[in-house]
Design a protein around this motif. Structure first.
Motif, PDB file in Angstrom:
ATOM      1  N   ASP A  94       0.831  -1.208   0.000  1.00  0.00           N
ATOM      2  CA  ASP A  94       0.000   0.000   0.000  1.00  0.00           C
ATOM      3  C   ASP A  94       0.869   1.262   0.000  1.00  0.00           C
ATOM      4  OD1 ASP A  94      -2.805   1.178   0.381  1.00  0.00           O
ATOM      5  OD2 ASP A  94      -1.650   2.117   2.001  1.00  0.00           O
ATOM      6  N   LYS A  95       0.502   2.202  -0.842  1.00  0.00           N
ATOM      7  CA  LYS A  95       1.292   3.416  -1.011  1.00  0.00           C
ATOM      8  C   LYS A  95       1.132   4.399   0.144  1.00  0.00           C
ATOM      9  CE  LYS A  95       1.111   3.320  -6.085  1.00  0.00           C
ATOM     10  NZ  LYS A  95       0.698   4.052  -7.304  1.00  0.00           N
ATOM     11  N   THR A  96       0.094   4.213   0.968  1.00  0.00           N
ATOM     12  CA  THR A  96      -0.197   5.194   2.018  1.00  0.00           C
ATOM     13  C   THR A  96       0.178   4.716   3.413  1.00  0.00           C
ATOM     14  OG1 THR A  96      -2.469   4.368   2.274  1.00  0.00           O
ATOM     15  CG2 THR A  96      -2.103   6.108   0.654  1.00  0.00           C
ATOM     16  N   THR A  97       0.622   3.464   3.533  1.00  0.00           N
ATOM     17  CA  THR A  97       0.944   2.918   4.846  1.00  0.00           C
ATOM     18  C   THR A  97       2.261   3.485   5.369  1.00  0.00           C
ATOM     19  OG1 THR A  97      -0.214   0.857   4.376  1.00  0.00           O
ATOM     20  CG2 THR A  97       1.403   0.802   6.145  1.00  0.00           C
ATOM     21  N   ALA A  98       2.267   3.871   6.652  1.00  0.00           N
ATOM     22  CA  ALA A  98       3.482   4.355   7.309  1.00  0.00           C
ATOM     23  C   ALA A  98       4.235   3.168   7.900  1.00  0.00           C
ATOM     24  CB  ALA A  98       3.136   5.359   8.395  1.00  0.00           C
TER      25      ALA A  98
END
Length: 754
Positions: A731-735
């Motif tokens: 996922d591109k938005t996961t920290a």
């Protein structure tokens, strides 16, 4: 008596008038039946437009003159319709092939130039075939699962009818009714019935073979306005006589009898929504001609089908997809069965580009490809392209990094191409690719400035060269080219993916994990969980552009193997060129022995062996006056094998290409980390070499867990960069936050490079 004579006179006049009216009715009916020709590829309106502009459209005029010279030369030789006897490349095969190509061209010339000599030539050749065809048994060569009559396989018979149908359409009105009836009853209808009804195992499939068969029947059906044949072409035969497991020429299996068949099924199933054809670009190129030529004919004759809108305009998308599957010189990437050197300069792609331009919204980028091809179709589509070029509407076709999905719904893996400056990395994680598929999941190959650097072997076949197996597939295509060891991917325990079995491979596909493109780093990642039961393969490839760190873009390759048992793993690199230097000592073998005895290993001679360095392997070579270096993070337990193709090949059917193999033994989990650089050059004129050595001093693994892999790359100036990759969350938005050697790293997205 006078009254009787008067009545007789009136009656005679009436009968004469009736006879005259009847003749007129017959004439009108004939004219009505023939008025629609030509109507497949050329149209009456199109011919009129072409004639009106002849002499003012340079590329069209040039093509017309070239075709005229070709056809005139053949006419001067006379007509030759030999009794069939040869495989591909033999005299009779090549003569009948030449005949159908010239027939189509001669028909077009008759329409455009109004010169009856071309119509006479087409008619006379058809009459010769009408004499010969009813006398022909099955072709004497028995290799094919579906033997033809003119050719050794129904596939080539279908080629003949696809082209011949266009010629028949062009001279249809010129022929007498009696000549048409003779040709249809003695040649065309029996020909179409033979391809379909007599060969359901060929006709009722999803495969490029069947596409040609469907289109052959459909094209002649459209000329003759034969709806029964057209329905067969579009929807296949209504029969239960198809054997579920009948093998084809390539060892693949024919689909079962419950599957949808016919032209529309062949349009739906092999193409993904992106226009990728599951057999690979080599066979997509071959199949695009019948797909598009029949679509053009259907658009002209059956516009209500809206064929160019079918599956969200997949046919025109497919042409652009094909162009994206070419290198700098327009040559198609060798995915699955593919002959090196085939390109978009082929006659099939000239047709495809013109049709896609005309029916696909006049994409100006396609004009730039047509300009390179330097020829056009002699029809409405070629006219449109020639006019576009005349008016300087062309724009460069810009090839970018791209993913093309596989499978009818786009959910069966795919092909990703990473492009940066001159580097191109082609990463394969597709479905099997029908019977032309190879067993090489997560394989890659690499180009630099249009030159193969890390190669895919392609097919084992000399197409249409009679000396080599009659121009057909050689046994080494199965024993070598399809096997996993022939490709640049991991092999477990010297066994090919899916055990080299089509029945298993055709049920599975890899899955894309990630595709992310930025200016600095372009990344693709995919997983394969079925090639070896109990083993997960996960490969991530990137092109890194960081001129302040490494002057030229370089390739980063991370291959993670997670097993449930102890295995042996091999990762080959089929490099092109001459070895310059290694940082390890190797022992050349005094006696050449094979690397194994099956699954392709029997075709590799072992030339040298080495123990890997306990840190980094450095392998430096030169190809086309450019230097390359493979840097690999290795362990002392790893083995290095220099091998060369050609063992157990007494007829020299295989190229003697080299490979370097990194072998890991007695291990459950394995991690391959590699960097490939293109650097420097050598001038044989000045005899100077520039930047001949690698800029990467070291590559090392700092962390490798189920969730994360961290790689440190150090250059010769002792600067370091860290690439950290999330193995389980794309996922591109996961920290993310992890600690490595007491250092904390935080980032958002599936990976970080800094």
């Amino acid at each position: 008596m006078i009254v009787k004579k008067y009545i007789c006179f009136i009656l005679i006049c009436f009968l004469f008038a009736c006879k005259k009216d009847n003749k007129a009715a017959i004439k009108n009916n004939v004219e009505q039946n023939t008025a629609s020709h030509p109507s497949l590829i050329l149209t009456q309106k199109g011919v009129k437009n072409i004639k009106a502009q002849l002499g003012t459209i340079p590329l069209f005029d040039k093509t017309l003159e070239d075709v005229k010279q070709d056809v005139d030369a053949e006419i001067s030789k006379g007509i030759a319709v030999p009794i069939p006897k040869d495989f591909s490349g033999g005299y009779t095969h090549e003569q009948h092939k030449k005949n159908f190509l010239i027939l189509q061209k001669a028909g077009v010339l008759y329409q455009i130039l109004d010169d009856e000599k071309y119509a006479v030539y087409v008619r006379d050749m058809f009459l010769e075939y009408a004499k010969l065809y009813p006398t022909l048994p099955l072709h004497p060569q028995e290799r094919s699962y579906a033997r033809g009559k003119l050719f050794w396989q129904c596939l080539n018979d279908s080629n003949w009818l696809v082209y011949a149908s266009q010629a028949y359409d062009c001279i249809y009105n010129w022929l007498s009714k009696e000549e048409r009836e003779h040709l249809e009853n003695d040649l065309f209808i029996p020909f179409a019935n033979f391809i379909s009804e007599k060969n359901p195992q060929f006709f009722n499939r999803v495969h490029n073979h069947s596409t040609w068969g469907n289109v052959a029947v459909g094209m002649i059906a459209l000329v003759m306005d034969n709806d029964e044949l057209l329905q067969k072409a579009l929807y296949g035969l209504k029969t239960d006589s198809i054997a579920a497991n009948l093998k084809d020429d390539d060892g693949g299996f024919i689909k079962n009898k419950d599957q949808k068949v016919g032209f529309l099924a062949n349009l739906d199933e092999p193409f993904s929504p992106d226009g990728y054809y599951t057999e690979g670009p080599y066979y997509q190129r071959y199949a695009m001609y019948p797909f598009l030529i029949f679509a053009q004919a259907l658009e002209n004759k059956k516009p209500e089908l809206k064929i160019f809108e079918h599956k969200n305009a997949v046919l025109t998308k497919a042409v652009e997809a094909l162009i994206n599957l070419t290198d700098k010189d327009g040559e198609f990437y060798t995915i699955n069965d593919a002959q090196k050197g085939m390109s978009y300069y082929s006659r099939e792609l000239v047709t495809a580009v013109d049709i896609a331009y005309h029916y696909g919204g006049n994409n100006p980028e396609l004009l730039s490809i047509a300009k390179k091809q330097n020829k056009v179709n002699l029809d409405d589509t070629g006219l449109a392209v020639a006019l576009g070029l005349k008016n300087n509407l062309d724009k460069p076709f810009r090839k970018k990094s791209i993913t093309l999905t596989d499978g009818p719904n786009g959910n069966q893996g795919g092909i990703s191409i990473l492009r940066n400056n001159n580097l191109e990395v082609i990463f394969k994680y597709t479905a099997q690719g029908l019977s032309h598929g190879h067993y090489d999941k997560l394989s890659f190959f690499m180009y630099n400035n249009g030159t193969e650097v890390i190669q895919d072997y392609g097919l084992a076949r000399f197409v249409n060269i009679e000396q080599k197996g009659g121009g057909n597939y050689l046994k080494e295509n199965t024993t070598w080219a399809k096997q996993t060891i022939a490709h640049n991917t991991v092999i477990q325990n010297e066994t090919s993916h899916f055990n080299g079995k089509y029945s298993i491979g055709s049920k599975n596909h890899s899955n894309q994990y990630l595709f992310n493109i930025s200016e600095k780093i372009k990344v693709v990642s995919a997983k394969e969980n079925n090639a070896y039961p109990g083993t997960e393969l996960h490969r991530t490839m990137a092109i890194v552009t960081d001129s302040s760190f490494i002057k030229q873009p370089f390739v980063l390759d991370i291959f993670n193997v997670i097993g449930t048992s102890t295995n042996k793993y091999d990762l080959p690199f089929y490099y092109k060129g001459q070895i310059m230097q290694t940082n390890f000592k190797y022992t050349q073998q005094a006696t050449l022995k094979t690397l194994g005895d099956k699954n392709g290993y029997q075709h590799l001679f072992v030339e040298a062996l080495a123990d890997a360095p306990n840190s980094n392997l450095k392998f430096n070579w030169m190809h086309n006056n450019v230097f390359y270096t493979l840097t690999s993070a290795t362990q002392a337990t790893d083995k290095i094998i220099f091998a060369r193709i050609g063992a157990n090949d007494p007829e020299y059917n295989l190229r003697r290409d080299p490979t370097l193999i990194i072998r890991k033994t007695n291990t459950k989990n394995a991690l391959y980390v590699n960097a490939i650089e293109a650097h420097g050059s050598y001038s044989p004129v000045s005899e100077f070499s520039v930047n001949a050595y690698s800029s990467i001093a070291k590559i090392e693994t700092l962390l490798n867990t189920k969730d994360y892999t961290a790689i440190r790359i150090t250059n010769n100036n002792k600067q370091s960069k860290l690439f950290i990759f999330s193995n389980t969350n794309p996922d591109k938005t996961t920290a993310h936050s992890i600690t490595i050697n007491d250092n904390e790293f935080n980032w958002v997205g599936s990976y970080t490079y800094n």
